[in-house]
Design a protein around this motif. Structure first.
Motif, PDB file in Angstrom:
ATOM      1  N   UNK A 309       4.880  43.080  13.296  1.00 49.31           N
ATOM      2  CA  UNK A 309       5.034  43.181  14.749  1.00 49.31           C
ATOM      3  C   UNK A 309       4.897  41.821  15.418  1.00 49.31           C
ATOM      4  N   UNK A 310       3.907  41.036  15.004  1.00 48.12           N
ATOM      5  CA  UNK A 310       3.725  39.722  15.617  1.00 48.12           C
ATOM      6  C   UNK A 310       4.893  38.787  15.300  1.00 48.12           C
ATOM      7  N   UNK A 311       5.467  38.921  14.127  1.00 47.69           N
ATOM      8  CA  UNK A 311       6.643  38.119  13.792  1.00 47.69           C
ATOM      9  C   UNK A 311       7.819  38.526  14.666  1.00 47.69           C
ATOM     10  N   UNK A 312       7.984  39.822  14.848  1.00 46.58           N
ATOM     11  CA  UNK A 312       9.041  40.328  15.734  1.00 46.58           C
ATOM     12  C   UNK A 312       8.841  39.828  17.160  1.00 46.58           C
ATOM     13  N   UNK A 313       7.602  39.829  17.631  1.00 48.49           N
ATOM     14  CA  UNK A 313       7.295  39.357  18.982  1.00 48.49           C
ATOM     15  C   UNK A 313       7.579  37.861  19.128  1.00 48.49           C
ATOM     16  N   UNK A 314       7.199  37.068  18.140  1.00 51.70           N
ATOM     17  CA  UNK A 314       7.413  35.622  18.236  1.00 51.70           C
ATOM     18  C   UNK A 314       8.904  35.293  18.243  1.00 51.70           C
ATOM     19  N   UNK A 315       9.685  36.029  17.454  1.00 47.45           N
ATOM     20  CA  UNK A 315      11.133  35.818  17.457  1.00 47.45           C
ATOM     21  C   UNK A 315      11.731  36.174  18.810  1.00 47.45           C
ATOM     22  N   UNK A 316      11.336  37.322  19.325  1.00 50.71           N
ATOM     23  CA  UNK A 316      11.895  37.797  20.596  1.00 50.71           C
ATOM     24  C   UNK A 316      11.537  36.843  21.726  1.00 50.71           C
ATOM     25  N   UNK A 317      10.281  36.409  21.780  1.00 58.26           N
ATOM     26  CA  UNK A 317       9.849  35.529  22.859  1.00 58.26           C
ATOM     27  C   UNK A 317      10.476  34.146  22.758  1.00 58.26           C
ATOM     28  N   UNK A 318      10.712  33.668  21.539  1.00 58.54           N
ATOM     29  CA  UNK A 318      11.305  32.340  21.404  1.00 58.54           C
ATOM     30  C   UNK A 318      12.701  32.290  21.995  1.00 58.54           C
ATOM     31  N   UNK A 319      13.357  33.447  22.092  1.00 61.23           N
ATOM     32  CA  UNK A 319      14.658  33.536  22.769  1.00 61.23           C
ATOM     33  C   UNK A 319      14.486  33.831  24.252  1.00 61.23           C
ATOM     34  N   UNK A 320      13.647  34.808  24.549  1.00 67.77           N
ATOM     35  CA  UNK A 320      13.464  35.248  25.937  1.00 67.77           C
ATOM     36  C   UNK A 320      12.928  34.135  26.832  1.00 67.77           C
ATOM     37  N   UNK A 321      12.040  33.313  26.323  1.00 70.96           N
ATOM     38  CA  UNK A 321      11.400  32.286  27.135  1.00 70.96           C
ATOM     39  C   UNK A 321      12.375  31.210  27.606  1.00 70.96           C
ATOM     40  N   UNK A 322      13.454  31.034  26.890  1.00 72.00           N
ATOM     41  CA  UNK A 322      14.391  29.956  27.219  1.00 72.00           C
ATOM     42  C   UNK A 322      15.737  30.494  27.714  1.00 72.00           C
TER      43      UNK A 322
END
Length: 454
Positions: A309-322
């Motif tokens: 789950x944390x890996x999924x979150x880090x991937x998603x946020x690395x796109x969403x944040x930018x």
């Protein structure tokens, strides 16, 4: 270590793999085969060199007087399993098995085409074994490999001590990275689970990129843990894996541990019963509730769910944040540079770590505004320092930055750990540096984005 004395001794390659040998198994806690063709070629060249050093006209009986020792193999023997688990030495053993097969004229067609480490090594070994001038020399070398090359076999029947040895080998800087040791530890905690369930979590784990897993634990989760407790962050090593061992079977049944044990056991079922038709955003918040970064993980299967789950979150946020907030907007090259450029590495890591922690605790309500505030907090140091180093980044995260224009003196991670409501964080008071410390064109663009917001 509890060693089976009758099994201790030097074994030839034929003893390990020949007729009547005890079957060997690579257990799930081991990492995948990772030797390179160069590693395999080194092993073959070492064997060739040792073979050439033998007396002229030697016989097989003379091999025992001139053995070539290739190191130690540690095996775990369990009652009624019918095989030994390889605790240490799997890379060498697999390579020797492939080499022996090829030297005996066998082949494994399925390994000829493919791009895994095993495929590449097999092709290299196939090339090397085809370079002998004649069959006599090939057979002579095969005879030496099978009967003159030896390993020291150590067999234990104590599972706990085998795992301790596995850990201690890697604490001294050998094969595995910290997240590999965590995988081994939590698989051990699943010893009561079915083989199918253990295999399922291993396949899920191995599907992730090695470097992504390493970055998740070392760059984000470990730093969040340390910074939120007002501790300086450092390189995440095997000595730090206790941060993520969590509440296990061996954890003493004290009130604090029992609270976390009960919460981790009860919450998933309670959520499933009370939120049968949760929308995607709500389902994500339910997972965040199960995998709170402020609480210890539950050892075993829940750890693998947590990591996934944390890996999924880090991937998603690395796109969403930018991503620009404008509907249908194309990717902004300036934002791509802030995400991928080497100049902004430490700010980028701060940004994602803060966003990962914030969303884990508070969800994504009003996230466009929160994102702009976290962006300003994480990237302001890049303008305030002539040269942003890891040490200055660590001090900034701890709220110990020097008195420079645009820098706040607050540990945002510690504030998030203490605050149940994000309104207590004071993110709205952040300022933008009045100017850049140098004339780098990318910093001029960054200052504009900090003022305008993303």
């Amino acid at each position: 270590m509890t060693i089976l004395a009758d099994e201790l001794g030097f074994l030839t390659v034929d003893d390990l793999f020949g007729a009547g040998a005890q079957p060997l198994r690579i257990p799930d806690f081991q990492r995948p085969y990772s030797w390179t063709p160069s590693n395999a070629a080194d092993l073959v060249n070492d064997l060739l060199h040792a073979h050439r050093e033998l007396p002229e006209g030697h016989s097989r009986d003379e091999h025992s007087g001139h053995p070539y020792i290739m190191g130690t193999v540690i095996l775990l023997r369990r009652d009624d399993y019918g095989h030994d688990d390889v605790v240490d030495g799997q890379q060498r053993l697999i390579t020797l098995h492939l080499l022996r097969t090829l030297l005996r004229g066998g082949e494994i067609p399925a390994l000829r085409s493919g791009e895994t480490a095993l495929h590449r090594v097999y092709r290299e070994l196939e090339r090397l074994t085809q370079q002998f001038e004649d069959q006599v020399k090939r057979d002579c070398f095969r005879d030496f490999v099978e009967h003159g090359a030896t390993v020291l076999r150590i067999v234990t029947d104590d599972e706990d001590e085998a795992f301790q040895f596995f850990d201690s080998q890697n604490f001294r800087g050998k094969a595995l990275r910290p997240h590999d040791l965590l995988k081994a530890y939590h698989l051990r905690e699943m010893s009561g689970s079915s083989a199918a369930e253990q295999r399922a979590v291993v396949e899920q784990w191995e599907a992730a990129d090695e470097n992504e897993l390493d970055q998740l634990f070392s760059t984000y989760l470990a730093r969040i843990h340390w910074w939120s407790r007002n501790r300086s962050a450092h390189a995440f090593t095997a000595e730090d894996i206790g941060l993520f061992k969590g509440v296990s079977r061996s954890t003493r049944r004290l009130p604090g541990a029992e609270y976390h044990r009960a919460a981790k056991a009860i919450l998933p079922g309670l959520q499933q019963w009370s939120h049968l038709d949760a929308a995607p955003d709500q389902a994500r918040d339910l997972k965040r509730a199960r995998h709170q970064l402020d609480t210890p993980v539950a050892a075993g299967r829940p750890f693998f769910d947590y990591a996934a789950f944390m890996l999924e979150e880090s991937r998603r946020l690395s796109t969403l944040l930018y991503r620009r907030d404008l509907p249908g907007a194309e990717q902004d090259p300036a934002l791509e540079n802030l995400r991928d450029g080497r100049r902004y590495r430490f700010s980028r890591e701060l940004f994602l770590a803060a966003a990962l922690y914030y969303t884990n605790k508070y969800g994504e309500q009003n996230f466009p505004l929160v994102r702009r505030q976290l962006f300003r907090w994480a990237y302001a140091p890049r303008l305030s320092y002539d040269r942003l180093t890891w040490r200055s980044t660590d001090k900034y995260a701890l709220g110990k930055a020097p008195d420079l224009d645009g820098l706040v003196h607050v540990n945002l991670f510690a504030k998030m750990r203490d605050a149940l409501d994000p309104s207590d964080l004071g993110l709205t008071d952040l300022e933008v540096p009045l100017s850049t410390r140098n004339d780098h064109k990318d910093d001029v663009t960054l200052r504009r984005l900090l003022n305008e917001g993303i």
